[in-house]
Design an enzyme around this catalytic site. Sequence first.
Site, PDB file in Angstrom:
ATOM      1  N   CYS A 134      -0.926   0.910  -3.652  1.00  0.00           N
ATOM      2  CA  CYS A 134      -1.414  -0.363  -3.103  1.00  0.00           C
ATOM      3  C   CYS A 134      -0.744  -0.569  -1.757  1.00  0.00           C
ATOM      4  O   CYS A 134      -0.530   0.379  -1.003  1.00  0.00           O
ATOM      5  CB  CYS A 134      -1.150  -1.512  -4.067  1.00  0.00           C
ATOM      6  N   ARG A 136      -9.490  -2.971   3.213  1.00  0.00           N
ATOM      7  CA  ARG A 136      -8.232  -2.348   3.634  1.00  0.00           C
ATOM      8  C   ARG A 136      -8.272  -0.843   3.361  1.00  0.00           C
ATOM      9  O   ARG A 136      -7.777  -0.039   4.159  1.00  0.00           O
ATOM     10  CB  ARG A 136      -7.041  -2.998   2.927  1.00  0.00           C
TER      11      ARG A 136
END
Length: 276
Positions: free
Chosen positions: A232, A173
Amino acid sequence: MTTAPPPLVDADWLAARLGRPGLVVLDAGVGAHRHPDVRIPGARAFDLDGALSDPASPLPHSMPAPADLQRELRALGLDDDSTAVLYDGAGVYSAPRAWWMLRAAGFDRAAVLDGGLPAWRAAGHSVSTERPAARAGNLTVRPRPGLLLDRDAVAAALTDPDTAVLDARSHDRFTGAAPEPRPHLRRGHLPGSTSLPFTELLTPDGRYLPLPALRTRLAAATAGRPHLVASCGSGVTACVLAFAAHLTGHPSPAVYDGSWSDWGRPETGLPTATGG
């Protein structure tokens, strides 16, 4: 007033104190672990997917306004002199977010259960299907600025040579090789940030690594920079990193509240990076 608990406790520590006056056990599970059928006896739900996130924000898991947060924490039975133990059903995943919120609210009498519900059950301790009765607490929220940062503060941190911005998402990611699980978000990462997947700070069974290993991994990721900001997907697993930094004695870790769910929105026009 009893002594505040250590920030990280194990299942036997909690079992020895379960049921004592002033102890409040809170299940901070999210997603598939939200509102489970079984719980540690007496545990109440610290609902990060619901009332313990800002209902006025378009971003998931945002910190509520102080008055709203105080109302919800009191509804969980928290007093100023309570001892709170936070856990989740994944091991170590979302409980550090709840701990970080309490710290940002000025409450220091909280601990994370290392390994969460799986570790509790593996140690042979009992679970319950009963939901505890509601109890009103008297906790007073005293916000601490600087523990949760907004987009502008993080943009400034990215240009500061003394600050490391760490990304707790998976490396795929981070690089943009994998799509974001939330729709419409761009791929990639904050320009100048460093990948440190939160799983690299945990054992295979979902507990924190020993302190020397945590220090080694955080030191490598920060490259000696004295300030640390964790990011995050939505500000949850960033707290796994920030909590680890706190455990190792880092003086001032902070968390990007909103994280990639904020920065990665196309309408922000903010720069992104891929690869790395």
